[in-house]
Every structure is written in structure tokens, then in C-alpha cells.
Motif scaffolding. Sequence first.
Motif, PDB file in Angstrom:
ATOM      1  N   LEU A   1      -7.920  14.326   6.203  1.00 24.91           N
ATOM      2  CA  LEU A   1      -6.884  13.419   5.676  1.00 24.91           C
ATOM      3  C   LEU A   1      -6.412  13.885   4.282  1.00 24.91           C
ATOM      4  O   LEU A   1      -5.208  13.976   4.024  1.00 24.91           O
ATOM      5  CB  LEU A   1      -7.443  11.995   5.588  1.00 24.91           C
TER       6      LEU A   1
ATOM      7  N   PHE B   1     -15.200  -2.477   7.776  1.00 22.95           N
ATOM      8  CA  PHE B   1     -14.902  -1.191   7.143  1.00 22.95           C
ATOM      9  C   PHE B   1     -15.681  -0.031   7.772  1.00 22.95           C
ATOM     10  O   PHE B   1     -15.747   1.040   7.193  1.00 22.95           O
ATOM     11  CB  PHE B   1     -15.180  -1.264   5.643  1.00 22.95           C
ATOM     12  N   GLN B   2     -16.280  -0.279   8.930  1.00 26.56           N
ATOM     13  CA  GLN B   2     -16.996   0.823   9.580  1.00 26.56           C
ATOM     14  C   GLN B   2     -16.099   1.453  10.630  1.00 26.56           C
ATOM     15  O   GLN B   2     -15.602   0.753  11.516  1.00 26.56           O
ATOM     16  CB  GLN B   2     -18.273   0.309  10.238  1.00 26.56           C
ATOM     17  N   GLY B   3     -15.926   2.736  10.544  1.00 25.44           N
ATOM     18  CA  GLY B   3     -15.072   3.439  11.502  1.00 25.44           C
ATOM     19  C   GLY B   3     -13.615   3.225  11.168  1.00 25.44           C
ATOM     20  O   GLY B   3     -13.274   2.423  10.303  1.00 25.44           O
ATOM     21  N   ASN B   4     -12.763   3.964  11.835  1.00 22.76           N
ATOM     22  CA  ASN B   4     -11.340   3.734  11.642  1.00 22.76           C
ATOM     23  C   ASN B   4     -10.586   3.845  12.957  1.00 22.76           C
ATOM     24  O   ASN B   4     -11.128   4.299  13.964  1.00 22.76           O
ATOM     25  CB  ASN B   4     -10.754   4.631  10.545  1.00 22.76           C
TER      26      ASN B   4
ATOM     27  N   ILE C   1      -9.022  -2.860  10.375  1.00 25.99           N
ATOM     28  CA  ILE C   1      -9.897  -3.552   9.416  1.00 25.99           C
ATOM     29  C   ILE C   1      -9.863  -5.065   9.657  1.00 25.99           C
ATOM     30  O   ILE C   1     -10.888  -5.741   9.580  1.00 25.99           O
ATOM     31  CB  ILE C   1      -9.468  -3.210   7.972  1.00 25.99           C
TER      32      ILE C   1
ATOM     33  N   LEU D   1      -0.803   3.641   7.880  1.00 25.65           N
ATOM     34  CA  LEU D   1      -1.611   2.664   7.140  1.00 25.65           C
ATOM     35  C   LEU D   1      -1.729   1.352   7.927  1.00 25.65           C
ATOM     36  O   LEU D   1      -2.807   0.744   7.981  1.00 25.65           O
ATOM     37  CB  LEU D   1      -0.983   2.401   5.766  1.00 25.65           C
TER      38      LEU D   1
ATOM     39  N   LEU E   1       4.421   5.386  -2.547  1.00 23.80           N
ATOM     40  CA  LEU E   1       4.750   6.593  -1.787  1.00 23.80           C
ATOM     41  C   LEU E   1       6.187   6.524  -1.269  1.00 23.80           C
ATOM     42  O   LEU E   1       6.950   7.493  -1.400  1.00 23.80           O
ATOM     43  CB  LEU E   1       3.767   6.734  -0.620  1.00 23.80           C
TER      44      LEU E   1
ATOM     45  N   VAL F   1      -8.071   3.256   1.377  1.00 25.11           N
ATOM     46  CA  VAL F   1      -8.352   2.416   2.556  1.00 25.11           C
ATOM     47  C   VAL F   1      -9.187   3.197   3.560  1.00 25.11           C
ATOM     48  O   VAL F   1     -10.193   2.695   4.078  1.00 25.11           O
ATOM     49  CB  VAL F   1      -7.032   1.923   3.204  1.00 25.11           C
ATOM     50  N   PHE F   2      -8.807   4.445   3.805  1.00 21.81           N
ATOM     51  CA  PHE F   2      -9.545   5.240   4.784  1.00 21.81           C
ATOM     52  C   PHE F   2     -10.921   5.642   4.267  1.00 21.81           C
ATOM     53  O   PHE F   2     -11.876   5.697   5.022  1.00 21.81           O
ATOM     54  CB  PHE F   2      -8.732   6.475   5.189  1.00 21.81           C
TER      55      PHE F   2
ATOM     56  N   GLU G   1     -10.410   7.381  14.591  1.00 19.99           N
ATOM     57  CA  GLU G   1     -11.672   7.835  15.193  1.00 19.99           C
ATOM     58  C   GLU G   1     -11.865   7.152  16.540  1.00 19.99           C
ATOM     59  O   GLU G   1     -12.321   7.769  17.501  1.00 19.99           O
ATOM     60  CB  GLU G   1     -12.838   7.499  14.262  1.00 19.99           C
TER      61      GLU G   1
ATOM     62  N   GLY H   1       0.820  -1.223   0.000  1.00 17.93           N
ATOM     63  CA  GLY H   1       0.000   0.000   0.000  1.00 17.93           C
ATOM     64  C   GLY H   1       0.843   1.258   0.000  1.00 17.93           C
ATOM     65  O   GLY H   1       0.469   2.276  -0.581  1.00 17.93           O
TER      66      GLY H   1
ATOM     67  N   PRO I   1      -3.449   4.898  -2.420  1.00 17.18           N
ATOM     68  CA  PRO I   1      -3.882   3.653  -1.765  1.00 17.18           C
ATOM     69  C   PRO I   1      -4.281   3.868  -0.302  1.00 17.18           C
ATOM     70  O   PRO I   1      -5.263   3.296   0.171  1.00 17.18           O
ATOM     71  CB  PRO I   1      -2.648   2.749  -1.868  1.00 17.18           C
ATOM     72  N   VAL I   2      -3.527   4.708   0.397  1.00 15.33           N
ATOM     73  CA  VAL I   2      -3.842   4.977   1.811  1.00 15.33           C
ATOM     74  C   VAL I   2      -5.191   5.706   1.887  1.00 15.33           C
ATOM     75  O   VAL I   2      -6.048   5.366   2.708  1.00 15.33           O
ATOM     76  CB  VAL I   2      -2.734   5.836   2.465  1.00 15.33           C
TER      77      VAL I   2
ATOM     78  N   PHE J   1      -0.106   8.660  -2.373  1.00 19.03           N
ATOM     79  CA  PHE J   1      -0.978   8.628  -1.196  1.00 19.03           C
ATOM     80  C   PHE J   1      -2.306   7.920  -1.485  1.00 19.03           C
ATOM     81  O   PHE J   1      -3.052   7.612  -0.553  1.00 19.03           O
ATOM     82  CB  PHE J   1      -1.282  10.049  -0.719  1.00 19.03           C
TER      83      PHE J   1
ATOM     84  N   PHE K   1      -2.683  15.178   3.060  1.00 14.13           N
ATOM     85  CA  PHE K   1      -1.948  14.641   1.904  1.00 14.13           C
ATOM     86  C   PHE K   1      -1.634  15.765   0.905  1.00 14.13           C
ATOM     87  O   PHE K   1      -0.549  15.830   0.338  1.00 14.13           O
ATOM     88  CB  PHE K   1      -2.759  13.542   1.203  1.00 14.13           C
TER      89      PHE K   1
ATOM     90  N   GLN L   1     -12.878   3.972   2.547  1.00  9.09           N
ATOM     91  CA  GLN L   1     -13.793   2.841   2.657  1.00  9.09           C
ATOM     92  C   GLN L   1     -14.145   2.538   4.116  1.00  9.09           C
ATOM     93  O   GLN L   1     -15.034   1.747   4.398  1.00  9.09           O
ATOM     94  CB  GLN L   1     -13.179   1.589   2.021  1.00  9.09           C
ATOM     95  N   SER L   2     -13.396   3.139   5.046  1.00  7.00           N
ATOM     96  CA  SER L   2     -13.534   2.742   6.447  1.00  7.00           C
ATOM     97  C   SER L   2     -14.218   3.781   7.321  1.00  7.00           C
ATOM     98  O   SER L   2     -14.413   3.527   8.492  1.00  7.00           O
ATOM     99  CB  SER L   2     -12.161   2.467   7.058  1.00  7.00           C
ATOM    100  N   THR L   3     -14.499   4.931   6.773  1.00  5.51           N
ATOM    101  CA  THR L   3     -15.098   5.961   7.628  1.00  5.51           C
ATOM    102  C   THR L   3     -16.280   6.621   6.923  1.00  5.51           C
ATOM    103  O   THR L   3     -16.320   6.669   5.687  1.00  5.51           O
ATOM    104  CB  THR L   3     -14.044   7.023   8.030  1.00  5.51           C
TER     105      THR L   3
ATOM    106  N   ALA M   1     -13.403  13.889   8.822  1.00  9.12           N
ATOM    107  CA  ALA M   1     -12.164  13.103   8.964  1.00  9.12           C
ATOM    108  C   ALA M   1     -11.505  12.893   7.600  1.00  9.12           C
ATOM    109  O   ALA M   1     -10.283  13.049   7.458  1.00  9.12           O
ATOM    110  CB  ALA M   1     -12.473  11.755   9.613  1.00  9.12           C
TER     111      ALA M   1
ATOM    112  N   GLN N   1      -4.442   1.273  10.555  1.00  6.15           N
ATOM    113  CA  GLN N   1      -5.786   1.149   9.986  1.00  6.15           C
ATOM    114  C   GLN N   1      -6.039  -0.271   9.478  1.00  6.15           C
ATOM    115  O   GLN N   1      -7.142  -0.796   9.610  1.00  6.15           O
ATOM    116  CB  GLN N   1      -5.973   2.186   8.858  1.00  6.15           C
TER     117      GLN N   1
END
Lengths: 245, 248
Positions: B171, A227-230, A207, A200, A90, B157-158, A233, A86, B153-154, B151, B175, B160-162, B167, A203
Motif C-alpha cells: 500500500l 480493526f483486525q484484517g481489512n 471497520i 477508503l 488528497l 486507517v489501513f 485481504e 479522510g 489518513p487512508v 494519502f 502511494f 490500524q486494520s491489518t 500488505a 475499508q
Amino acid sequence: MTGTNAVNAAAADFQVREIPVLLGGDPVALKDWAASWQTRRVLGYVVVIFAGAGMYGAAMGYWRSPVQAGYNLVKFPLIVLATTLGNALLNGMLAPLLGLDLRFRQSLMLVVMSFTIAAAILGSFAPIVFFIVWNIPPLANGMQVPSPTYSFVLLLQVVLVAFAGVAANVRLQRLLGALSGSDRIARKVLFSWLAGNLFLGSQLCWIFRPLIGSPGLPVEFVRPNAFQGNFYEAVFRAIGQLFSS
Amino acid sequence: MNDPITPPLIAAPVPSAGPIRTAPSLPLGEGPDERAPIPSVIAAIESILRQPRRVLFQLRQPGAGRLIAAMLLVSVVCSLTYGFVVGTFSNGVQLWAAPLRIALGLLISALVCLPSLYIFSCLGGSQARLIEVVGLVAGLLLLMTVLLIGFAPVAWVFSQSTGSVAAMGALHLAFWFISTCFGIRFLNAGFAHHSHSGDGLKVWIAIFLLVMLQMSTALRPIVGTADTLLPEGKKFFITHWVDSVKGK
């Protein structure tokens, strides 16, 4: 011919005896390995990551149940590899921008090497963790785990993972220093890679929860609401609750 | 055994391959690498990351227009790609609207600020021609958007999760800020070869950042959804942030 150079001579294939050299972190030996992308060697590292991180995860998960141990055997290495891939792009861009002229594959190789070191260390801790969780009340349904015991196990995990991470990154920094010829550049590159991987990785751990599991919740590979919340948070919420209580 | 004659597999750092430096240690074009033409878009991306001095040298050569066009084209493609990732947070209309907003926003911000950059550079005693200034801005945009792809891919991921717009907005802003810092370093390095006075450039950078931030509000919503494609009413970007945090 020294032992290290004997390993250098067999550069094309990954051999188990490369692991001690990797753990030793000798920049002279590792510089050449990092310089060229050899698929067999990378596959060897992936195998070490699967074995080391997987065994450690399984030992940790065994506290909850053998099924959780089986899930962790796969989940831990997946988290490591997903974090590596991932952030690969970068990390590959940040290295030259911060002064270290690495190719994309070289930066990926370096990160994989450092995760391999961490996984090998974690794998070596797996029997200890297994021994400890074997000797304490299981975290199964209906069982009461004394609070000091629970805290001890969690603290132990933190200490072991931190030790493996620090050891791997110290070696990575030495290697980056040797490649760049500057400690300052090595520190900058290491810091940027670490920040990205931690961001990453945290997170992805969220997950792929549960990694240990809660006695009140079923054992699952991932929660239905994965995938709910992170992670962040949840941390902010926890801090908020701490101050509001 | 290590052969002392064998050259190292990773070469020792050389000025052309090093980080972007704001102080011109050597005149541009001193190294043979820097004089090599940049024949393709891939070479342009490689050069801006590894050999920024090569890009700076090529921008001073006749026919720099092609390089500038290539850099702008890649910037647009990269910003559309990152925009698509931004759009996956809300899906639906945002899958095409967010990429368009981001690409347009970047280009319009650059266009709006370009005249002032040229004027500031002249005020600072720079000998840079307008096309070089355009090239430096194109380089800034290229480096910024290429880093945003790193950035992506990161960010995905986020996203899809929040479910929190605030937030995700924070983010993406982080970036964008990191990427812009690297882009500005390139711009600084370019002007360092023209003029020693950087005060005007610092003012311009502050203006450029403000324009981009306001552009993100003018083209809202970039993250999240709205009833209309274009915003109803005008807002200052800080007011927009406060409203987003409050969930308005």
C-alpha cells in the motif's frame, strides 16, 4: 426569474427546495453553489446525508433486527462523512494537479454535494427496502432464510447503491466538466476521486461491520475485532478459497 | 437571475493554473501570476499544486536559494509526518525510526542522483544551471511528500486494520509510486523549458526510481519491526520484497 435562479437568490441558507435542483444536476445552478463555502449549506447537506443514508441503512439493518436498524441509522452516514473527510486533503490536491483549479473547500464541497445526491436517492429507496425486508423471513437467530431470497436482497442492495452512486457521479462529472471546460479533465478528476473514495470507503465499511449482520453472530455497533484484517485481504482470501476448492 | 456581467466565481482555466504540462506552451513568466514572488512555505505548497509554472519561473530568478531551502524544509517535515503514520503500524521504536528513515532515504536518494541529473541535462543540451536542477529536484520532493500527506489518513486507517507487513508495504509503495509520478511530471515540465530531448531524463527517472526502491531496502525495516535498528546484511530490494511476502 426561473425556479433555479430563485434558489440561487437565497444562496446563503440551505433550503429543502435546493434538493431537487441538486438532483437535477444543472451545472449552471450548481457551479455557484460549489464555488463558495457556506457553512449553513454544508450543514444542510450533512443533514440530508444523515437522513438519506441513515434511513436506507436502517431499512437494510431491520432485516437482522430493529437494534441493527438503529445502529445503521448512525453508521451509514458516518461511513459517508468519514470517507469524505479522510480523502478531503488528497482530493483537494489531485484536482489542481489534474488540471482543475479548485480550492480545497471547493473540492470538498463538490464531493459533499455528490454524496448528498447519492444519500437523497438512497433515502428515497428506504421505504422500498423496508417493505421488501418486512415481507421476507427475518435474518434473526435460528431462522432459515431461503437462499434465493437472501441472494435477491443482496443483489437488490448492490443495484440500488450502484444506481445512487452512478446518478451522483454523472452529475458530479457534468459539474466538473462545466468548471474545467474540458470533459477529459473532468473524467480524470472524477476517476481519481472515485478511486480514492471507493478504496477508503470499502475499508470503512469493513471497520463498521456488521451492516446487515449474520444470524449466528450478535447484533453489535461494531465487532470487537473491527480493526483486525481489512476488506481487501478478505477479498483476496475469498478468491484464494474459490480457486483452491 | 444570473447577471451576465458578474464574473464567474470559479475562473476559467488559465495556463498558470492548469495541470503540469510537459510541452512549454508559453515562455515562463508570461503571465503576471507567474512573476509573483513566493514569500512563504504555504505559498510554495500552494504554487507547486496550482501554479507549477510560477515555481519554475521563480527557480530561474536570483535568490532562488531561499525558495529551494523552503521547499526542502517542507519536504522533510512532510516526509517525517508521513513516516510517523507509517510507524503507527508497528508503534514503539518505529514511531521515530520510520519517519527518520523515510526523510533520510528521500534526501539521500536525491543527493545520490543529483549529479547524474545535471550531467544528463547537459548531455541533452539543456542550459539549466546547477541551482535550477537542484530546485527542480526540490520541487519533485515537495510535490511528492505533500501528496503523501494527502494519502496519510487512508494509510493510517489501513495500518490500524491489518497485521500484514506485505500488505502495508504494498500500500505504501502504491502511494509512493502515485506521488512520485506527479513529482516527475513537475520535473519533466521544468526540463521541457530547457531542452527538447527527453531521453536522458527518462533514463535518469528510471535510475532515480531504482535508487529510491533500493534505499527503502537499505534502511529497512520501514514497515514492521526488526531486532536491530539498522539492517544486518545486504539485500536487493526485489529479494527483500519476496522475503516480506513469504514472511521471512
